[in-house]
Design an enzyme around this catalytic site. Sequence first.
Site, short mmCIF file in Angstrom:
data_model
loop_
_atom_site.label_atom_id
_atom_site.label_comp_id
_atom_site.label_asym_id
_atom_site.label_seq_id
_atom_site.Cartn_x
_atom_site.Cartn_y
_atom_site.Cartn_z
N GLY A 175 0.84 -1.20 0.00
CA GLY A 175 0.00 0.00 0.00
C GLY A 175 0.87 1.25 0.00
O GLY A 175 1.98 1.27 -0.56
N SER A 176 0.40 2.26 0.71
CA SER A 176 0.99 3.60 0.56
C SER A 176 2.42 3.74 1.07
O SER A 176 3.08 4.74 0.76
CB SER A 176 0.10 4.62 1.28
OG SER A 176 -1.17 4.62 0.68
N THR A 177 2.92 2.81 1.86
CA THR A 177 4.31 2.95 2.30
C THR A 177 5.25 2.93 1.09
O THR A 177 6.36 3.47 1.15
CB THR A 177 4.71 1.80 3.26
OG1 THR A 177 4.29 0.55 2.70
CG2 THR A 177 4.06 1.98 4.62
#
Lengths: 572, 110
Positions: A287-289
């Site tokens: 995801g956004s990491t």
Amino acid sequence: MAGPLSRGRRYVVLLLLLCGFGVVLFRLVTLQVLQAAELTVKADRQHQKTVSLEGARGTIIDRHGKMLAMNMEVPSVFGVPTALDSPAKTARYLSPVLHVSTGELERKLRQDRGFVWLARKMDPEQGRRLERMPMDGIGVVMEGRRFYPKGPLLSHVLGFAGMDGEGLEGVERRYESHLHGEKRVTVLQRDALGRTVFPKGLAEQNPAPGHSLVLTIDEVIQYITEKELEEAVTRAHAKSGTMIVLDPQTGALLALAISPRFDPNAVAALGPDRWRNRALTDAYEPGSTMKAFVAAAAIEERVMTPTTMVFGENGRMAIANTVIHDHEKLGWVTFAQVIQKSSNIGAAKTGMALGDQRLYRYLQGFGFGQRTEIDLPGEAGGLVKNPRDWGRRSVASISMGQEIGVTPIQMVSAIGAIANGGVLMKPYVVSEIRDAQGRVLKQTFPQVKRRVVSPETARTVTTILEGVVTDGTGGKAAIPGFRVAGKTGTAQKIDARTGAYSATQFVGSFVGFAPADNPRLAMIVVIDEPQGEAWGGTVAAPVFRRVGEQVLNYLGVSSNEPVKLAMASEGR
Amino acid sequence: MRILAVFVGLCLVFMFVWERVDMVRVGYQIERLKHDRVMLQRERDELQVKFSALSAPDRIAKVASEKLGMGLPQQGQVIMVQSRPDGGPGPQVAPGEVRVAKNDLPGGRR
């Protein structure tokens, strides 16, 4: 008075003597010549005892010498069923001492065999009780048993050794060739009472014990990490959790925690699902990491600067017959804000500006899609497809952390590269191998894998990631008194039944480092399937803060808030 | 001369027998000492396991919080003081330079 023997009588006596000597001589020849080979074998069998000796397995200690795994000789009990008069009576007698049911013992003792194990590697106290109640047909031998005195602490890194002392998981397995002791079969002489005499060669040494391992792990940091992760997993009613603490400047692992934990002293009833080191073996969609690394690539390639303006499409953008959404409707924002607000659309646009080849090159540079080569078994390489296999949406998807599988150890190594001025280090967990006398046989030094981005880019990305904590989605990761850089991630899991993204199953994560101006810790927190609020900033970031705060205090790292001593004394 | 030869011969035989008997005796002694050493090593290992288990961080934390009423320091309660570079006693007191954490507790408590 007897007169001199007559000649006849003298011959008789002589003949008798000769007969006597003849018998003796005949017996002598029979024993020493004719039956020599057979009798020698018989005598050896009675006088000699062949024993298999094994040196003790090496110990495992943490970086400060705290014992984590060691060997101890404990009693094992065997039975000789053919020598027993009443198996039922013996079973009843032994059952309370061995903690084995009477039925089970009786079943074993009724077998038509010359040897059967009744209980192996018991507690020393059980052995002492048995010594006080000797009985025919029952024997006790001492065997080395592995003890993990700290119980579940560090269990997923240590792994465990099997019943025969061989390493089966974790460090125990990876360093089996160093840990196991020398094995040797030796022959001892024994007397009529069975006591050993004239041990073959009085100068003969005992078999050499195995080598000892010194880990990079700090027992206290490990405890703090496990405690906070366990609490977070329980609080979120999550399926599991993973957390890694790394020294970004060296790649040395300071802590690795998996929740739920297991006790390596009692693994018999557990399965691989419980002892698997998910930090290495399980790849997940981050995801956004992932946006932190896409940002680093874009800045290094001068595709973006922190102030470059990006249009957020008001939270909705169509791409390749699909639609990408943002959780917050953004208009024109700076690139720094794209990362701080965790905009999917902004990240997708950044990835597309980079292009598939450059994006792929940086993913590889940060170590995604390949093993970190950490010295632990079972590491997975994750999944990064070759650009020729990418679809029309892949660049956008990968830029926001989809269509890519990473392991937590890859992710923390990669953020460690940003913290370390753009240099990727090889993570490692064993710092020294020592012999039984404590002499260092092998030492592991920090190993640079490669430079991924320039120091200037690393500094710029660090500033952007600090903004994530001060003004963005990672506010709950802020550690009072310290500058923190990091990135939140909330990824939908793929539903195994439908093959589509699940609307209820998420992975919440936070990856970052602290202090941002002089990084001492790179950390990742991954919470798998939290219930209720699943945002990485809600379930994972607070764990980062709590662990970071305690560990920085423990390490004696000074806070950034200078206050005059007078203030401190006022408080007393 | 003959008596002397017999005496020397007897002495040699006696020494040979004595040596063999003493070897057996020393052999038993060595075995007993080896056994003692093994028993002591076992005791040492057992104590080491107990010591390590008792010094486990989670046990110490439990004792500290439940029996001794201790707790983690609150924000600002940890003060890092740099030691003197010359190794002299006490901190290097220079209030403008010494970086210490704020000693205010949440909610204005001190």
